[in-house]
Design an enzyme around this catalytic site. Structure first.
Site, PDB file in Angstrom:
ATOM      1  N   HIS A  18       0.836  -1.209   0.000  1.00 29.67           N
ATOM      2  CA  HIS A  18       0.000   0.000   0.000  1.00 29.67           C
ATOM      3  C   HIS A  18       0.872   1.262   0.000  1.00 29.67           C
ATOM      4  O   HIS A  18       2.101   1.182  -0.001  1.00 29.67           O
ATOM      5  CB  HIS A  18      -0.981  -0.031   1.179  1.00 29.67           C
ATOM      6  CG  HIS A  18      -0.330  -0.210   2.514  1.00 29.67           C
ATOM      7  ND1 HIS A  18       0.510   0.727   3.066  1.00 29.67           N
ATOM      8  CD2 HIS A  18      -0.377  -1.232   3.402  1.00 29.67           C
ATOM      9  CE1 HIS A  18       0.938   0.319   4.236  1.00 29.67           C
ATOM     10  NE2 HIS A  18       0.422  -0.889   4.460  1.00 29.67           N
ATOM     11  N   HIS A  21       3.771   1.596   2.543  1.00 35.35           N
ATOM     12  CA  HIS A  21       5.004   0.923   2.155  1.00 35.35           C
ATOM     13  C   HIS A  21       5.725   1.726   1.063  1.00 35.35           C
ATOM     14  O   HIS A  21       6.940   1.815   1.046  1.00 35.35           O
ATOM     15  CB  HIS A  21       4.733  -0.460   1.527  1.00 35.35           C
ATOM     16  CG  HIS A  21       4.048  -1.455   2.411  1.00 35.35           C
ATOM     17  ND1 HIS A  21       2.872  -2.080   2.038  1.00 35.35           N
ATOM     18  CD2 HIS A  21       4.372  -1.955   3.620  1.00 35.35           C
ATOM     19  CE1 HIS A  21       2.521  -2.938   2.976  1.00 35.35           C
ATOM     20  NE2 HIS A  21       3.397  -2.881   3.957  1.00 35.35           N
ATOM     21  N   CYS A 128       0.753  -7.630  20.967  1.00 35.87           N
ATOM     22  CA  CYS A 128       0.038  -7.080  19.810  1.00 35.87           C
ATOM     23  C   CYS A 128       0.430  -7.891  18.584  1.00 35.87           C
ATOM     24  O   CYS A 128       1.598  -7.933  18.203  1.00 35.87           O
ATOM     25  CB  CYS A 128       0.383  -5.610  19.590  1.00 35.87           C
ATOM     26  SG  CYS A 128      -0.334  -4.978  18.050  1.00 35.87           S
ATOM     27  N   CYS A 131       1.936  -5.655  15.680  1.00 40.30           N
ATOM     28  CA  CYS A 131       3.362  -5.343  15.811  1.00 40.30           C
ATOM     29  C   CYS A 131       4.200  -6.599  15.956  1.00 40.30           C
ATOM     30  O   CYS A 131       5.415  -6.546  15.820  1.00 40.30           O
ATOM     31  CB  CYS A 131       3.623  -4.478  17.034  1.00 40.30           C
ATOM     32  SG  CYS A 131       2.858  -2.858  17.000  1.00 40.30           S
ATOM     33  N   CYS A 145      -3.018  -1.273  21.432  1.00 39.24           N
ATOM     34  CA  CYS A 145      -1.716  -0.811  20.939  1.00 39.24           C
ATOM     35  C   CYS A 145      -1.886   0.539  20.245  1.00 39.24           C
ATOM     36  O   CYS A 145      -2.830   0.727  19.482  1.00 39.24           O
ATOM     37  CB  CYS A 145      -1.172  -1.844  19.951  1.00 39.24           C
ATOM     38  SG  CYS A 145       0.176  -1.247  18.930  1.00 39.24           S
ATOM     39  N   HIS A 148      -2.005   0.091  16.567  1.00 38.47           N
ATOM     40  CA  HIS A 148      -3.076  -0.755  16.038  1.00 38.47           C
ATOM     41  C   HIS A 148      -4.345  -0.645  16.872  1.00 38.47           C
ATOM     42  O   HIS A 148      -4.740  -1.598  17.550  1.00 38.47           O
ATOM     43  CB  HIS A 148      -2.615  -2.220  15.976  1.00 38.47           C
ATOM     44  CG  HIS A 148      -1.418  -2.411  15.089  1.00 38.47           C
ATOM     45  ND1 HIS A 148      -0.144  -2.554  15.568  1.00 38.47           N
ATOM     46  CD2 HIS A 148      -1.341  -2.468  13.738  1.00 38.47           C
ATOM     47  CE1 HIS A 148       0.690  -2.679  14.546  1.00 38.47           C
ATOM     48  NE2 HIS A 148      -0.009  -2.631  13.425  1.00 38.47           N
ATOM     49  N   LYS A 295      -3.332   7.023   9.626  1.00 41.12           N
ATOM     50  CA  LYS A 295      -2.199   6.294   9.066  1.00 41.12           C
ATOM     51  C   LYS A 295      -2.684   5.294   8.013  1.00 41.12           C
ATOM     52  O   LYS A 295      -3.684   4.627   8.208  1.00 41.12           O
ATOM     53  CB  LYS A 295      -1.490   5.543  10.198  1.00 41.12           C
ATOM     54  CG  LYS A 295      -0.309   4.700   9.748  1.00 41.12           C
ATOM     55  CD  LYS A 295       0.216   3.841  10.904  1.00 41.12           C
ATOM     56  CE  LYS A 295       1.250   2.842  10.412  1.00 41.12           C
ATOM     57  NZ  LYS A 295       1.620   1.864  11.430  1.00 41.12           N
ATOM     58  N   LYS A 298      -2.448  -1.654   6.523  1.00 35.96           N
ATOM     59  CA  LYS A 298      -3.487  -2.674   6.480  1.00 35.96           C
ATOM     60  C   LYS A 298      -4.136  -2.832   7.852  1.00 35.96           C
ATOM     61  O   LYS A 298      -5.340  -2.789   8.003  1.00 35.96           O
ATOM     62  CB  LYS A 298      -2.873  -4.001   6.030  1.00 35.96           C
ATOM     63  CG  LYS A 298      -3.877  -5.140   5.987  1.00 35.96           C
ATOM     64  CD  LYS A 298      -3.189  -6.423   5.540  1.00 35.96           C
ATOM     65  CE  LYS A 298      -3.977  -7.649   5.920  1.00 35.96           C
ATOM     66  NZ  LYS A 298      -5.273  -7.754   5.276  1.00 35.96           N
TER      67      LYS A 298
HETATM   68 ZN    ZN Z   1       0.631  -2.948  17.462  1.00 31.46          ZN
END
Ligand code: ZN
Length: 504
Positions: A18, A21, A128, A131, A145, A148, A295, A298
């Site tokens: 995406h 990246h 997580c 991560c 997290c 996330h 952000k 995915k």
């Molecule tokens: Zn995370």
């Protein structure tokens, strides 16, 4: 030729590439291309992180054998970066035998040199999956997290191998403070220093009984923790532990996202110190591409189709927009409106228009041969100043300022045409003045072609040919920027570099 070993973070094979990246790969490629222009022997590494639990889970959900799944995604990512004109020299996948060898060798080297650095213990904490990391209290916001917010943290308790990270806190602090290990930009360096100053806990470096991953040396019940093995890719790609790996190692630059500085600036240096290996020279942590303030990733639940972004105005335009507008230092916003505006203003009306009208006038008034004149014009002085500004910016990896310097020259050159009105000079038969204007425009285009090549390499190549230059690219022409050798060369009318979109 000095070597320049440059890496990007390796990406998890659990989804499609995406924009998030893409910023990193394009930025690193821009740096690689710039270093090649400056004469370095560049070795540019990219690759895939294939040993994570979430990779195996994604394959399972898709109903595809994991090995097949990671191979097809690796091909997809590699093809995407090639399509975006990335020039990586090596592509490592952490399921490759060379990486398994390097990982085992590093762990054995650590145990051999510092036996007390690896020990067994029980880990209990919140994990997580996004991560692939145990989270400390400071990294948890509203029970999730911080990277996330849409994933549940998993409470985990198990017997693991630990790495004595705490032992390397003082030495890592010293290396970063002294500039031996450079961490940039400054905001990231300060964050890393604050973490180190607060003290370090040892980390778990294995997981129990996973079906996917690298078996821990000497203990088939344990798998090497995916982050521990992922970091080692930079070393295993050099051929480590085979002789000759130090022709590349230490890395000159690790380009990473700001979310993984702790791994690269604290854990990775400690692993290398424990193994008695040199540290990388520099870590550069870029910001994130935001889409309406969120952000792009995915697992964060936001995605902009990368294919759609490439198809909108072509790969060169996407590279330019990400590096100029989104930027490589802080977070920046991507919107279609801004992309279209920048495309029209900077590329179609800016560089594209400058190239087409300059070359058209050289063609019409001088039969397609750049006049040998114009070395003392104000455009010439601006061009030389611009090269200096560009170098200063690019040397400190400020890619946005590098692009600013080059496109500032584009604007000034377009203004120079409006002010000197070569068509009037031609009509009035002022041949010497006309030679001077067209000669300095030819020299200016030559300089610009070299300077913009790390940003828009495909279009720079087309412009290079239109300027009557031979060879594959503008690389290796750096030394000629002082005196661009264009006088007398036969130019060609270029294809339209940046066509204006046809209104729907
Ligand atoms: Zn995370």
């Amino acid at each position: 030729m000095p070597k320049f070993y440059l890496t990007t973070a390796i990406d998890y094979s659990n989804g499609e590439p995406h924009l998030g990246h893409a910023l990193e790969k394009i930025g690193a490629d821009c740096i690689a291309r710039y270093r090649r222009l400056r004469g370095d022997q560049v070795h540019f590494l990219m690759g895939m992180d294939e040993n994570a639990q979430k990779v195996a889970q994604a394959a399972e959900q898709a109903g595809v054998p994991t090995a097949e799944w990671v191979r097809s995604l690796a091909d997809r990512f590699d093809a995407t970066w090639r399509r975006l004109l990335c020039t990586h020299d090596d592509w490592i996948r952490t399921t490759e035998p060379r990486h398994h060898r390097g990982t085992i060798a590093l762990i054995e080297r650590i145990r051999g040199r510092s036996p007390e650095d690896v020990y067994t213990g029980v880990y209990e904490g919140l994990y997580c999956l996004g991560c692939e990391e145990f989270k400390q209290e400071a990294q948890i916001v509203n029970g999730r997290c911080e990277e996330h917010p849409n994933l549940e943290l998993v409470h985990t308790r198990e017997q693991n191998y630990f790495f004595r990270l705490s032992r390397y806190r003082d030495e890592t602090l010293r290396r970063i403070r002294s500039g031996d290990l450079v961490v940039e930009p400054a905001i990231r360096r300060n964050e890393v220093l604050r973490v180190l100053e607060a003290g370090l806990q040892d980390i778990s470096i294995s997981r129990q009984r996973l079906s996917w991953g690298i078996p821990f040396p000497g203990d088939p019940d344990q798998t090497v923790y995916v982050w521990f093995d992922a970091l080692i890719n930079y070393l295993s790609a050099t051929g480590f532990p085979e002789p000759g790996y130090d022709r590349l190692w230490p890395a000159d630059l690790h380009v990473i996202g700001k979310g993984i500085t702790r791994f690269h600036c604290i854990i990775w240096p400690a692993m290398l110190l424990s193994a008695g290996l040199p540290l990388p020279r520099k870590v550069w942590a870029h910001g994130y591409v935001q889409w309406s303030g969120a952000k792009v990733s995915k697992s964060a639940g936001t995605a902009v189709s990368l294919d759609e972004a490439v198809e909108r105005h072509g790969p060169d335009a996407l590279r330019y927009f990400l590096l100029r507008e989104v930027g490589f230092e802080a977070d920046g916003n991507f919107t279609w409106e801004r992309f279209d505006e920048r495309y029209t203003a900077d590329l179609a009306d800016g560089l594209g228009n400058l190239a087409s009208r300059s070359l058209a006038m050289i063609d019409r008034y001088r039969g397609g041969s750049v006049p040998d004149a114009g070395t003392a014009t104000r455009l010439e002085k601006m061009g030389q100043a611009c090269v200096r500004r560009y170098v200063e910016a690019m040397d400190r990896l400020d890619l946005r300022a590098g692009a600013d310097a080059a496109w500032d020259l584009v604007s000034r050159a377009n203004l120079y045409i409006q002010q000197t009105t070569p068509w009037t000079l031609a009509k009035e038969g002022k041949d010497r003045d006309l030679d001077e204007v067209l000669g300095s425009l030819g020299r200016c285009l030559y300089r610009l072609t070299v300077l913009v090549s790390p940003f828009v390499p495909g279009k720079a190549q087309a412009l290079w040919r239109a300027l009557g230059q031979v060879g594959e690219s503008a690389a290796a022409q750096w030394d000629s920027l002082d005196r661009p050798p264009v006088a007398g060369t036969a130019t060609r009318k270029p294809e339209v570099l940046f066509p204006k979109p046809t209104p729907a």
